[in-house]
Scaffold this motif. Sequence first.
Motif, PDB file in Angstrom:
ATOM      1  N   GLU A  16      36.061 -25.850 -32.727  1.00 24.07           N
ATOM      2  CA  GLU A  16      34.822 -25.291 -32.177  1.00 24.07           C
ATOM      3  C   GLU A  16      35.086 -24.527 -30.880  1.00 24.07           C
ATOM      4  N   TYR A  17      35.922 -25.083 -30.029  1.00 22.12           N
ATOM      5  CA  TYR A  17      36.195 -24.442 -28.738  1.00 22.12           C
ATOM      6  C   TYR A  17      37.446 -23.559 -28.773  1.00 22.12           C
ATOM      7  N   LYS A  20      36.253 -19.903 -29.548  1.00 23.33           N
ATOM      8  CA  LYS A  20      35.748 -19.111 -28.428  1.00 23.33           C
ATOM      9  C   LYS A  20      36.857 -18.796 -27.427  1.00 23.33           C
ATOM     10  N   TYR A 108      27.026 -18.765 -32.915  1.00 22.90           N
ATOM     11  CA  TYR A 108      27.950 -19.701 -32.262  1.00 22.90           C
ATOM     12  C   TYR A 108      27.218 -20.705 -31.370  1.00 22.90           C
ATOM     13  N   SER A 111      25.883 -23.345 -33.386  1.00 28.44           N
ATOM     14  CA  SER A 111      26.914 -24.259 -33.903  1.00 28.44           C
ATOM     15  C   SER A 111      27.324 -25.290 -32.858  1.00 28.44           C
ATOM     16  N   LEU A 112      27.268 -24.926 -31.573  1.00 29.83           N
ATOM     17  CA  LEU A 112      27.604 -25.892 -30.520  1.00 29.83           C
ATOM     18  C   LEU A 112      26.655 -27.084 -30.563  1.00 29.83           C
ATOM     19  N   SER A 115      27.345 -29.200 -33.775  1.00 28.65           N
ATOM     20  CA  SER A 115      28.569 -30.003 -33.731  1.00 28.65           C
ATOM     21  C   SER A 115      28.368 -31.239 -32.849  1.00 28.65           C
ATOM     22  N   ASN A 116      27.633 -31.076 -31.745  1.00 28.80           N
ATOM     23  CA  ASN A 116      27.327 -32.237 -30.906  1.00 28.80           C
ATOM     24  C   ASN A 116      26.443 -33.231 -31.652  1.00 28.80           C
ATOM     25  N   ARG A 134      34.893 -35.158 -27.401  1.00 31.51           N
ATOM     26  CA  ARG A 134      34.614 -33.858 -26.787  1.00 31.51           C
ATOM     27  C   ARG A 134      35.830 -33.275 -26.070  1.00 31.51           C
ATOM     28  N   GLY A 137      37.782 -30.517 -27.614  1.00 37.42           N
ATOM     29  CA  GLY A 137      37.303 -29.149 -27.467  1.00 37.42           C
ATOM     30  C   GLY A 137      37.973 -28.462 -26.291  1.00 37.42           C
TER      31      GLY A 137
END
Length: 405
Positions: A16-17, A20, A108, A111-112, A115-116, A134, A137
């Motif tokens: 996820e991270y 970006k 995006y 999606s953050l 996902s959390n 976390r 990420g």
Amino acid sequence: MNFSLRFQLSFMMFLEYFIKGAWFVTLGTYLTSNLKATGLETANIFSTHSLGAVVAPFFVGLIADKYFRAERLLGILHLSGAFLLFLMYQANNAHEFYPYILAYFIVYMSSLAISNAISFRHLPMPREQFPAIRVWGTIGWIIAGVAISYIFHWDKSEAIASGALKNTFLLGCCSSLLLGIFSFTLPSTPPIKTEKNKGWSSLIGLDALQLLKQKDFLIFFVSAILICIPLAFYYQNANPFLTAIGLPNPTAKMALGQFSEAICLLFIPFFFSRLGYKKTILIGISAWIIRYLLFAYGNADDLSFMLLTAILLHGVCYDFLFVVGQIYTDTIAGERFKSSAQGLVTIAMYGVGMLIGFWVAGFIAEYLKAQQVINFWKQLWISPAIIAALVFVLFLFFFKDQRNK
């Protein structure tokens, strides 16, 4: 928590991270070097980050939470994101690039949140276990920066001149495609029933506006918006600045900021318990002033330690202000406005504050270039330092920390 679940959630956060981090850090450099974007065009493109933050709560709260299984929606969002990143890779100018990145950030930023939500739904003890999930990420973001600098060497001056930074979007595209496929293997997360009267105004925190009647919260709220203006300068200009002055491997070195962010999270309870809200937040604001002065007066040679120190201050800048601010908001809001107050502050900071900040940063950059100012970068970084100093004075004299007393 069994190993399979831990791996699934950790790998989800990592990608996820990583996605970006693979292209966003170098975006400012790419826009100026590859697309020849002006300062205002760059500001317009970066502002899509804030617009995505504003739209995402509507999408997640009014549509995603009610009608779709979260893991399937996450997969669809990242498959769509992979396609949009490929279109960004093919764009030839800033005008063509803009609609793709606007659509991408809506996808995006949604999606953050999802996902959390998936993590919190499946962790047996989320408050204790989520930080360990976390942190992957943050590791993903760091590894993306290290890969760009030390494996692919896309941020070298000669590579930038040849247009190699364009490949960062392909890296993001491939990792987004991987997460899109992987998301369908995540644990089933069906929608949950919410309050029938919970509408869009609650989702973006409008029903928490009455909290602004409390003077301390109003001062914090205004300060949080204003401090996001200097924050936007960092996102928009840090990588182009470090690249322009010749700091080696700038993308990997900027990843040190995420490393310090993870470390500083551990120190928040220590400072918070001894200093309270006001002093802890003031430390965070003062760190922004120091950071930009270090950028203004440092260089890539004998004073390069000043630049590295400025990068490492990211943890203090972010955690001591924004994370502590979230805790303060939670305390002030109480049970009735707990969720809506966080939504209000989030949109105020990442929506309104950073949107203003990107445009201010773009306008100042254009003005300095038009005036052919000597020491362009020095003058540019002094601007957010002054803004942060004004916020410091505002918060110091008007925030009384009544709740803490």
